[in-house]
Write an enzyme that holds these catalytic residues in place. Structure first.
Site, PDB file in Angstrom:
ATOM      1  N   LEU A 168       0.836  -1.210   0.000  1.00 21.84           N
ATOM      2  CA  LEU A 168       0.000   0.000   0.000  1.00 21.84           C
ATOM      3  C   LEU A 168       0.866   1.252   0.000  1.00 21.84           C
ATOM      4  O   LEU A 168       2.064   1.192   0.270  1.00 21.84           O
ATOM      5  CB  LEU A 168      -0.914  -0.021   1.231  1.00 21.84           C
ATOM      6  CG  LEU A 168      -1.912  -1.182   1.284  1.00 21.84           C
ATOM      7  CD1 LEU A 168      -2.740  -1.117   2.564  1.00 21.84           C
ATOM      8  CD2 LEU A 168      -2.827  -1.177   0.064  1.00 21.84           C
ATOM      9  N   PRO A 169       0.247   2.424  -0.267  1.00 22.09           N
ATOM     10  CA  PRO A 169       1.062   3.640  -0.396  1.00 22.09           C
ATOM     11  C   PRO A 169       1.833   4.048   0.865  1.00 22.09           C
ATOM     12  O   PRO A 169       3.038   4.302   0.781  1.00 22.09           O
ATOM     13  CB  PRO A 169       0.036   4.721  -0.780  1.00 22.09           C
ATOM     14  CG  PRO A 169      -1.082   3.971  -1.425  1.00 22.09           C
ATOM     15  CD  PRO A 169      -1.135   2.655  -0.709  1.00 22.09           C
ATOM     16  N   THR A 180       6.362   0.842   2.000  1.00 19.98           N
ATOM     17  CA  THR A 180       7.360   1.640   2.720  1.00 19.98           C
ATOM     18  C   THR A 180       6.613   2.561   3.678  1.00 19.98           C
ATOM     19  O   THR A 180       5.858   3.442   3.228  1.00 19.98           O
ATOM     20  CB  THR A 180       8.206   2.489   1.745  1.00 19.98           C
ATOM     21  OG1 THR A 180       8.822   1.619   0.809  1.00 19.98           O
ATOM     22  CG2 THR A 180       9.265   3.269   2.500  1.00 19.98           C
ATOM     23  N   LYS A 235      15.318   0.707   4.735  1.00 20.42           N
ATOM     24  CA  LYS A 235      14.722   1.125   3.458  1.00 20.42           C
ATOM     25  C   LYS A 235      14.709   2.653   3.340  1.00 20.42           C
ATOM     26  O   LYS A 235      14.989   3.224   2.277  1.00 20.42           O
ATOM     27  CB  LYS A 235      13.297   0.560   3.380  1.00 20.42           C
ATOM     28  CG  LYS A 235      12.405   1.143   2.311  1.00 20.42           C
ATOM     29  CD  LYS A 235      12.839   0.773   0.911  1.00 20.42           C
ATOM     30  CE  LYS A 235      11.978   1.538  -0.100  1.00 20.42           C
ATOM     31  NZ  LYS A 235      12.447   1.366  -1.461  1.00 20.42           N
ATOM     32  N   LYS A 257       7.153  11.325   0.363  1.00 17.54           N
ATOM     33  CA  LYS A 257       6.784  10.618   1.609  1.00 17.54           C
ATOM     34  C   LYS A 257       8.013   9.986   2.259  1.00 17.54           C
ATOM     35  O   LYS A 257       8.242  10.134   3.457  1.00 17.54           O
ATOM     36  CB  LYS A 257       5.753   9.536   1.274  1.00 17.54           C
ATOM     37  CG  LYS A 257       5.423   8.615   2.429  1.00 17.54           C
ATOM     38  CD  LYS A 257       4.882   7.268   1.947  1.00 17.54           C
ATOM     39  CE  LYS A 257       5.928   6.457   1.239  1.00 17.54           C
ATOM     40  NZ  LYS A 257       5.589   5.054   1.000  1.00 17.54           N
TER      41      LYS A 257
END
Ligand code: NAD
Length: 302
Positions: free
Chosen positions: A66-67, A97, A172, A247
């Site tokens: 998902l976003p 992420t 990440k 983001k």
């Protein structure tokens, strides 16, 4: 072969789910986009009417792509979410992420319900997702990573154990902060060369064999027309959205604040992507940041 719920079939989740199907697994899929679901159904997946239905149908694993943090929190912790519907023994894998502290919060809630969960964000872009060559950066128990390994191997090539729950997300975010800095720097260097009369392809060839070489330049070149398969050569469509990079750069700044770490270049990259987003370009691939540096970096026509 495993029975898996796959939630989130976008630029990354779609091709990742296709690779699981190709490996022979049974997939119960859900996405808010009907066309994303249809692509998977055409390839042999079962469409679920909701995330809860997909999760309830899957014996072995739930994978989400998902976003951002709010989506993941709602999916897992929501009233009719993953934790409320997962089969006992199902392994939960979130590859989105998101903020490390949210990954920890969700993993702890899963554990409290007797469910195993790992954070397994990925690197490698949409091309890596399609080719099944992603890098998985995992946080959680080593035994849970081993249980997930056969599924991860169907979608990726390199699998790293970064540490406990949330560590995959921290690693990440460090990687993506560097990527954002490298993309902005690569774009700036190409724009400087073009402004001084150089051919962007010739300059790219030179820098790719010189000390400025890096992934953004060599694999994901931001200048339109330099690299046939890069998003820059298809109008910056698909790929990794600028708002998703924004983001991630924000998550890096949050992590820096939390640990009192100095990240001046990460902060500069975040501001550049913020400007780009304010200019209305947040939906374009993140390599389009080059448009902030040069009006000449417009997508090739046709
Ligand atoms: P995307 O926007 O293409 O896909 C997200 C999908 O999630 C969409 O299809 C959307 O409809 C779906 N979705 C949103 N909320 C949902 C919900 N509640 N239930 C079901 N489906 C829902 O994004 P993407 O590029 O696939 O990225 C996904 C994640 O992977 C992000 O966290 C991103 O940062 C990360 N990532 C992306 C790339 C890349 O190159 N695109 C690379 C590495 C990591």
């Amino acid at each position: 072969m495993a029975s898996i719920a796959f939630i989130g079939l976008g630029n990354m989740g779609g091709p990742m789910a296709l690779n699981l199907l190709r490996a022979g697994h049974t997939l119960h899929v859900f996405d808010l986009s009907a066309s994303a679901v249809q692509t998977l159904v055409d390839a042999g997946a079962h469409a679920a009417a909701s995330a809860a239905a997909a999760v309830a149908a899957a014996d072995d694993a739930v994978i989400s792509m998902l976003p951002a943090s709010p989506h993941v929190k709602a999916l897992y912790l929501g009233e009719n979410g993953v934790l409320a519907n997962a089969r006992p023994g199902a392994l939960l894998i979130d590859s989105s992420t998101i903020a490390s502290h949210v990954a920890v919060e969700v993993a702890q809630a899963a554990q409290a319900k007797g469910l195993r969960m790992i954070d397994a964000p990925v690197s490698g872009g949409t091309a890596g997702a399609a080719a099944g060559t992603l890098t998985f950066i995992v946080g959680g128990d080593a035994a849970d990573l081993e249980a997930a390994r056969p599924l991860l191997e169907a979608m990726g090539k390199n699998i790293f154990h970064a540490g406990a729950a949330g560590a995959g997300q921290t690693a990440k975010i460090c990687n993506n902060m560097l990527l954002g800095i490298l993309m902005a720097g690569t774009a700036e260097a190409l724009a400087l060369g073009v402004a001084n009369g150089l051919d962007p392809k010739v300059l790219s060839d030179i820098m790719s064999k010189s000390s400025g070489r890096n992934w953004a330049l060599e694999v994901y070149n931001p200048w339109p027309g330099v690299m046939e398969n890069a998003p820059a050569s298809r109008g910056y469509s698909g790929g990794f959205g600028s708002d998703l990079m924004l983001k991630d750069l924000g998550l890096a700044q949050e992590a820096a604040l939390h640990a009192r770490a100095a990240t001046p270049l990460g902060a500069a990259a975040r501001n550049l992507y913020q400007l780009h987003s304010q200019n209305g370009q947040g939906g374009l691939d993140f390599s389009s940041i080059v448009q902030l540096m040069s009006a000449k970096a417009k997508p090739a026509q046709g």
